[in-house]
Write a protein that holds these residues in place. Structure first.
Motif, mmCIF file in Angstrom:
data_model
loop_
_atom_site.group_PDB
_atom_site.id
_atom_site.type_symbol
_atom_site.label_atom_id
_atom_site.label_comp_id
_atom_site.label_asym_id
_atom_site.label_seq_id
_atom_site.Cartn_x
_atom_site.Cartn_y
_atom_site.Cartn_z
ATOM 1 N N GLU A 74 -17.637 51.029 -36.462
ATOM 2 C CA GLU A 74 -17.162 52.360 -36.831
ATOM 3 C C GLU A 74 -16.457 52.336 -38.190
ATOM 4 N N GLU A 75 -15.650 51.293 -38.429
ATOM 5 C CA GLU A 75 -14.942 51.185 -39.711
ATOM 6 C C GLU A 75 -15.923 50.990 -40.859
ATOM 7 N N ILE A 76 -16.955 50.188 -40.619
ATOM 8 C CA ILE A 76 -17.964 49.956 -41.662
ATOM 9 C C ILE A 76 -18.687 51.265 -41.969
ATOM 10 N N ALA A 77 -19.073 51.986 -40.918
ATOM 11 C CA ALA A 77 -19.765 53.264 -41.111
ATOM 12 C C ALA A 77 -18.899 54.220 -41.932
ATOM 13 N N ALA A 78 -17.614 54.275 -41.633
ATOM 14 C CA ALA A 78 -16.718 55.168 -42.365
ATOM 15 C C ALA A 78 -16.573 54.731 -43.820
ATOM 16 N N ALA A 118 -19.862 55.341 -45.626
ATOM 17 C CA ALA A 118 -20.376 56.699 -45.427
ATOM 18 C C ALA A 118 -21.816 56.672 -44.911
ATOM 19 N N LEU A 119 -22.037 55.866 -43.868
ATOM 20 C CA LEU A 119 -23.353 55.743 -43.242
ATOM 21 C C LEU A 119 -23.239 56.115 -41.770
ATOM 22 N N PRO A 120 -24.345 56.575 -41.185
ATOM 23 C CA PRO A 120 -24.322 56.822 -39.744
ATOM 24 C C PRO A 120 -24.116 55.507 -38.980
ATOM 25 N N LEU A 121 -23.451 55.589 -37.848
ATOM 26 C CA LEU A 121 -23.149 54.404 -37.051
ATOM 27 C C LEU A 121 -24.419 53.655 -36.651
#
Length: 187
Positions: free
Chosen positions: A153-157, A160-163
């Protein structure tokens, strides 16, 4: 009071009855918590050697201090706290019984030996070699996930990519890295 009444009575009622001198009520409280407390001691001691003594000591303390029980806590929590403190006292007594030279010996070190340090360094340099061969995006994902320990989740945030995309790309990056490692071992 009938036996069935004791069985269905809640802990607070049994405590109240025990405080009024009803020994059968205390016996039912003891029977409710005996096995759980005994198993706690066995688990912490790694065996049954002193568990019986600690169980007896715990419930003697419970009986003597029953008037101090507060309904703010469950009876089980209160008994568990007494059991835990009894165990801590037991460990302290055992520590005090040890000769002074055994009490202050240094624990075994968890630090790696020189050989282990060398192997770790080798493995680290091999991993860095394979990381450098990954595409920049895959390298970034592997570093964030496994070295910087970001959650998906942190990487996605942060990126700025979908999970789902993050999970898929990390999976592909791991597969690619594993293939390179296997191919490198064959050559």
């Amino acid at each position: 009071m009938e036996i069935a009444d004791y069985i269905v009575a809640d802990d607070r009622e049994l405590v109240h009855r025990a405080l009024d001198g009803d020994d059968a009520a205390f016996e039912h409280l003891f029977n409710r918590y005996r096995d759980a407390i005994y198993n706690l001691f066995v688990q912490r001691l790694g065996g049954t050697n002193d568990a019986d003594d600690l169980l007896q000591e715990t419930f003697i303390k419970v009986y003597i201090n029953l008037h101090r029980y507060s309904a703010d806590y469950t009876f089980g929590q209160w008994v568990y706290t007494i059991a835990r403190n009894t165990f801590i006292d037991y460990v302290r007594r055992r520590q005090e019984d040890l000769p002074i030279d055994e009490r202050f010996t240094a624990p075994a070190s968890n630090a790696p030996t020189p050989e282990e340090s060398f192997i770790n360094l080798q493995q680290r340099s091999q991993i860095e070699h394979y990381l450098e061969r990954l595409t920049p995006r895959y390298r970034q994902l592997i570093v964030m996930r496994f070295f910087e320990e970001y959650s998906y989740e942190e990487i996605a945030a942060k990126l700025a990519l979908p999970l789902g995309t993050v999970k898929t790309q990390i999976h592909r990056a791991r597969e690619q890295m594993c293939r390179m490692i296997v191919e490198g071992e064959k050559s």
